[in-house]
Design a protein around this motif. Structure first.
Motif, PDB file in Angstrom:
ATOM      1  N   ALA A 189      10.372 -32.945  27.498  1.00 13.12           N
ATOM      2  CA  ALA A 189      11.622 -34.099  27.504  1.00 13.12           C
ATOM      3  C   ALA A 189      11.175 -35.866  28.049  1.00 13.12           C
ATOM      4  O   ALA A 189      12.073 -36.458  28.090  1.00 13.12           O
ATOM      5  CB  ALA A 189      12.560 -33.103  28.459  1.00 13.12           C
ATOM      6  N   ILE A 190       9.965 -35.042  29.543  1.00 10.36           N
ATOM      7  CA  ILE A 190       9.723 -36.958  29.652  1.00 10.36           C
ATOM      8  C   ILE A 190       9.069 -37.542  29.198  1.00 10.36           C
ATOM      9  O   ILE A 190       8.921 -37.994  29.577  1.00 10.36           O
ATOM     10  CB  ILE A 190       8.621 -36.096  31.106  1.00 10.36           C
ATOM     11  CG1 ILE A 190       8.844 -34.725  31.994  1.00 10.36           C
ATOM     12  CG2 ILE A 190       8.190 -37.194  31.745  1.00 10.36           C
ATOM     13  CD1 ILE A 190       8.197 -34.315  32.930  1.00 10.36           C
ATOM     14  N   ALA A 191       8.038 -36.682  27.926  1.00 13.26           N
ATOM     15  CA  ALA A 191       7.636 -37.394  27.093  1.00 13.26           C
ATOM     16  C   ALA A 191       8.247 -38.801  26.560  1.00 13.26           C
ATOM     17  O   ALA A 191       8.035 -39.153  26.312  1.00 13.26           O
ATOM     18  CB  ALA A 191       7.026 -36.866  26.346  1.00 13.26           C
ATOM     19  N   ALA A 192       9.983 -38.093  25.772  1.00 15.45           N
ATOM     20  CA  ALA A 192      10.330 -38.123  25.187  1.00 15.45           C
ATOM     21  C   ALA A 192      11.561 -39.574  25.891  1.00 15.45           C
ATOM     22  O   ALA A 192      11.398 -40.730  25.437  1.00 15.45           O
ATOM     23  CB  ALA A 192      11.636 -37.401  23.915  1.00 15.45           C
ATOM     24  N   ILE A 215       2.311 -41.395  24.670  1.00 16.45           N
ATOM     25  CA  ILE A 215       2.680 -40.682  26.123  1.00 16.45           C
ATOM     26  C   ILE A 215       3.481 -39.334  26.077  1.00 16.45           C
ATOM     27  O   ILE A 215       4.247 -39.346  25.371  1.00 16.45           O
ATOM     28  CB  ILE A 215       4.026 -42.431  26.206  1.00 16.45           C
ATOM     29  CG1 ILE A 215       3.176 -43.681  26.384  1.00 16.45           C
ATOM     30  CG2 ILE A 215       4.549 -42.332  27.619  1.00 16.45           C
ATOM     31  CD1 ILE A 215       4.427 -44.245  26.099  1.00 16.45           C
ATOM     32  N   ASP A 216       2.706 -38.514  27.442  1.00 13.18           N
ATOM     33  CA  ASP A 216       3.607 -37.734  27.284  1.00 13.18           C
ATOM     34  C   ASP A 216       3.602 -37.563  28.673  1.00 13.18           C
ATOM     35  O   ASP A 216       3.112 -38.191  30.031  1.00 13.18           O
ATOM     36  CB  ASP A 216       2.276 -36.707  26.590  1.00 13.18           C
ATOM     37  CG  ASP A 216       1.411 -36.922  27.429  1.00 13.18           C
ATOM     38  OD1 ASP A 216      -0.003 -37.735  28.180  1.00 13.18           O
ATOM     39  OD2 ASP A 216       0.104 -35.718  26.459  1.00 13.18           O
ATOM     40  N   ALA A 217       3.590 -36.435  29.365  1.00 11.13           N
ATOM     41  CA  ALA A 217       4.040 -36.198  30.762  1.00 11.13           C
ATOM     42  C   ALA A 217       2.326 -37.158  31.538  1.00 11.13           C
ATOM     43  O   ALA A 217       2.847 -36.914  32.707  1.00 11.13           O
ATOM     44  CB  ALA A 217       4.752 -34.664  30.555  1.00 11.13           C
ATOM     45  N   ARG A 218       1.393 -35.974  31.469  1.00 16.77           N
ATOM     46  CA  ARG A 218       0.279 -36.110  31.959  1.00 16.77           C
ATOM     47  C   ARG A 218       0.370 -37.816  31.544  1.00 16.77           C
ATOM     48  O   ARG A 218      -0.162 -38.501  32.915  1.00 16.77           O
ATOM     49  CB  ARG A 218      -0.845 -36.185  30.648  1.00 16.77           C
ATOM     50  CG  ARG A 218      -2.018 -35.598  31.623  1.00 16.77           C
ATOM     51  CD  ARG A 218      -3.756 -34.908  30.953  1.00 16.77           C
ATOM     52  NE  ARG A 218      -2.855 -33.750  30.488  1.00 16.77           N
ATOM     53  CZ  ARG A 218      -3.275 -32.651  30.755  1.00 16.77           C
ATOM     54  NH1 ARG A 218      -4.181 -32.595  31.956  1.00 16.77           N
ATOM     55  NH2 ARG A 218      -2.466 -31.314  30.140  1.00 16.77           N
ATOM     56  N   VAL A 219       0.824 -38.508  30.803  1.00 20.66           N
ATOM     57  CA  VAL A 219       0.252 -40.344  31.727  1.00 20.66           C
ATOM     58  C   VAL A 219       1.344 -40.379  31.918  1.00 20.66           C
ATOM     59  O   VAL A 219       1.075 -41.817  33.146  1.00 20.66           O
ATOM     60  CB  VAL A 219       0.855 -41.071  29.486  1.00 20.66           C
ATOM     61  CG1 VAL A 219       0.868 -41.874  29.673  1.00 20.66           C
ATOM     62  CG2 VAL A 219      -0.631 -40.170  28.568  1.00 20.66           C
ATOM     63  N   VAL A 220       2.777 -40.137  32.025  1.00 19.91           N
ATOM     64  CA  VAL A 220       3.522 -40.733  32.910  1.00 19.91           C
ATOM     65  C   VAL A 220       2.873 -40.857  34.212  1.00 19.91           C
ATOM     66  O   VAL A 220       3.055 -41.033  35.904  1.00 19.91           O
ATOM     67  CB  VAL A 220       5.198 -40.380  32.420  1.00 19.91           C
ATOM     68  CG1 VAL A 220       5.942 -40.196  34.137  1.00 19.91           C
ATOM     69  CG2 VAL A 220       5.610 -40.193  31.462  1.00 19.91           C
TER      70      VAL A 220
END
Lengths: 320, 320
Positions: A189-192, A215-220
Motif C-alpha cells: 500500500a505504501i509502494a502504490a 519505488i517500494d516502502a524501503r525506497v520511501v
C-alpha cells in the motif's frame, strides 16, 4: 538438557531453531521452502533442517516441537490450510509426520501468534501481562498474548487484526472491507501510494529506485531519511494510519504494550513520533498514553522462539 | 440462604437487587440518584435501598455487595471518579462506607463491564466462552467477558470500545478522535443526523415528533416501522455503522458472540439485517459469520445481576 524445536514456516523461507525452556536459541538454520514444489518436498526439507540443528546440539533432550505457520492453520487437526501463500498446501497434515518422525508432541500455531508469544516471552513485551503485537510487512499481522498464552478467537480461529477498519472510503481489500489497516499501511500500500504521488513530481524516490515502478516502502523510508519532502509526507501519512490502527486496539482492548515489528518497522524510529502523536490525541476517555508502544526485539527469531514456547506451554498443560 | 447485593449506579437512577449465586433476582428497587445533591446524599439513598430490599428477603445471608457504576471508576481504591455523569462525584469512596455499614466485602466495577458479565452469566451470552457486549444508548458502551471474568485493560482500566474509530472524516468526538462509533451511531448522533436530514423534507418524523428539534432516535425508529422512507434510510445507515463497529471487534478479537443492548437496541430487529449484511461482507479472512450476534436478554437488570456476579467472583477468589 531439555530443549524445544521452534519452526517459523513462511511462504518463502522456513527457519528451524533449537530453543531452551529459558528462551535461548542454541542454533538455528533456514532454507527456501519452495512451496510450489508441494508439501511433501517442504516437509522433507523441514525434517532435514530439524535433524541438522539437532546434530549441532548433541546433548539436546527434545521435549516438543512448535510450528508457527503462515495462516490459515487448523490448530485442532494440526493441518495447514494455506493455498494463498503456500500454494498446494491445502489441508496438509504437518503435525502427524513430524510427531511420528521425532517421537515428541508437535504444536501448530499461526505465525503472527507465535511471533507475538516470542516477543511477549523474552522480547519487547517481556514483563508485561497483556502484549499486543503488530507486524507491518507485505501484510499486517496482529496477535494478542495474555500472561504468555496466545488469545484465540471463536472456534480457536486467529483474529486478523491487520484488517481492522480505519477508513470506509479507503481502498478495497481482499478481506471484503474498504480501508482496513493493511490496505492503507502495509508495504504494498505504501509502494502504490508512493508511485502515485511521485508520478510527475520532483522527488529523490524515483532516482533512488531507478524508475517510478520500482519505488517500494524501503525506497520511501530511505528517501525520507535523506530529507525528501514527498517521502517525508508519505511517512507521516502512514504513521497516522498506523496510529489510528493502534488507537482501535487501545479502545477495544487497552493492552499493557503494543510491540511493532515486520519489514516496514525496521524504520520504527521514523514512524514512532507520528504514531505517538495520534495515540496522545486519543488519550481522553482511555489512558492510552499508559500503553507502551515498543519496537520488537527478536527480529527474525521471534517466530522460532514463540513457536517453541507455544509447544512448551502445551507440554506443561499435558503434564499438569 | 446465601445472597448477594447487586447495584447498578447510573447518572440518573440507582437500582439495587438481591441476587442468588444462581443469578436469580429475588427483589429489586430503584430510585433517582439526584447526583447533583452530592455523593453523601447518594450514598445514604443507596444504603436505604439496600436495607429495604434486604427486609424483603429476611432469610438472606448476605455474602458480598457488587456495584456497577457509570465510569470512570478506580477499582483498586474502590472510588468513583465521575464528575461527568455524576457531578460532584469525584474521588468518592463508595466501597468503604458500604463495607463498614453491611460488614461484607464490596466490589466496584464499571457499569458496562457489570452488564456484560450479567449477560454472559445468565443472559444472551450464556454458554459462550468469550462474550462481547455493546450497549447503544446515550453513549456506546463496550465490554468483554471471558469465562465469566471481566477483561480489564492496562492498570485495570476499562477499555472504551464505543469509541472505536470507524471513519476518520466523521464528526469530532469528546474522546479526541473523529468518527468513532459513538459519534456516529449513539442516540444523540442518530437524532442530530435525523434532524439535519428531515429539515425541509417531507417525512413522518417531524409530524411524529411535533417539531424538527424534537426528533430523537426513538422517533426515527418508530417512523421507520411506519415505512417512512427517510427514517428507513437513517436506520440503514446506523446499521451500517454498527456493523462496521462490530467488524472491528471481530477483526481484533473474534469473540464467540456479540450481545447488543441499550435503548436504541430495543429496536434490535430493525437494525439486525443491516448489521448481519456488513458482517457477512467481512467474512473472508476471518470466520466472522461464526460469531453469533444476539440481542441482550436481561434488560434493566443486567447491571444488577452482573455486579452481583462480579462481587461473588471476588468472594470466591478470596476464599480459594
Amino acid at each position: 538438557m531439555e530443549t524445544l524445536i521452534g519452526i517459523d514456516l513462511g511462504g518463502t523461507n522456513v527457519r528451524v531453531g533449537v530453543v531452551t525452556p529459558a528462551g535461548k536459541v542454541l542454533t538455528s538454520a533456514d532454507a527456501l521452502i519452495q512451496a510450489a514444489r508441494g508439501p511433501q518436498y517442504g516437509l522433507e526439507r523441514i525434517i532435514t533442517l530439524i535433524e541438522q540443528v539437532l546434530t549441532l546440539v548433541p546433548e539436546a533432550n527434545l521435549r516438543a516441537i512448535g510450528i508457527g505457520a503462515t495462516g490459515p492453520v487448523d490448530r485442532a487437526r494440526g493441518s495447514i490450510q494455506n493455498p494463498y501463500t503456500l500454494p498446494t498446501w491445502e489441508d496438509v497434515d504437518i503435525v502427524g509426520p513430524l510427531s511420528a518422525r521425532f517421537g515428541v508432541p508437535v504444536d501448530l500455531e499461526n505465525d503472527a501468534d507465535a511471533a507475538a508469544l516470542g516477543e511477549a516471552w523474552i522480547g519487547a513485551g517481556r514483563g508485561y501481562s497483556r502484549v499486543a503485537a503488530v507486524t507491518v510487512g507485505t501484510g499486517i499481522g496482529y496477535a494478542l498474548v495474555t500472561d504468555q498464552a496466545i488469545e484465540y478467537g471463536v472456534d480457536g480461529a486467529h483474529a486478523e487484526g491487520g484488517h481492522v477498519l480505519i477508513d470506509p472510503h479507503g481502498p478495497p481489500c481482499y478481506c471484503g472491507g474498504r480501508g482496513c489497516l493493511e490496505s492503507l499501511a502495509a508495504g504494498p500500500a505504501i509502494a502504490a501510494r508512493a508511485q502515485q504521488a511521485a508520478s510527475g513530481n520532483a522527488t529523490a524516490m524515483i532516482q533512488l529506485a531507478g524508475s517510478l515502478e520500482a519505488i517500494d516502502a524501503r525506497v520511501v523510508v530511505q528517501s525520507a531519511r535523506g530529507g525528501d519532502a514527498l517521502a517525508c509526507k508519505l511517512v507521516a501519512e502512514v504513521a497516522e494510519w498506523l496510529g489510528l490502527g493502534i488507537v482501535n486496539i487501545l479502545t477495544l482492548r487497552l493492552p499493557d504494550c503494543v510491540c511493532l515489528g515486520g519489514g516496514v518497522m525496521q524504520a520504527y524510529d521514523l514512524f514512532a513520533p507520528g504514531i505517538a502523536a495520534v495515540v496522545a490525541r486519543h488519550s481522553i476517555v482511555i489512558p492510552a498514553e499508559r500503553v507502551k508502544i515498543l519496537p520488537m526485539q527478536l527480529g527474525g527469531l521471534a517466530g522460532v522462539i514463540g513457536a517453541a514456547r507455544a509447544a512448551w506451554n502445551k507440554d506443561q498443560e499435558r503434564n499438569s
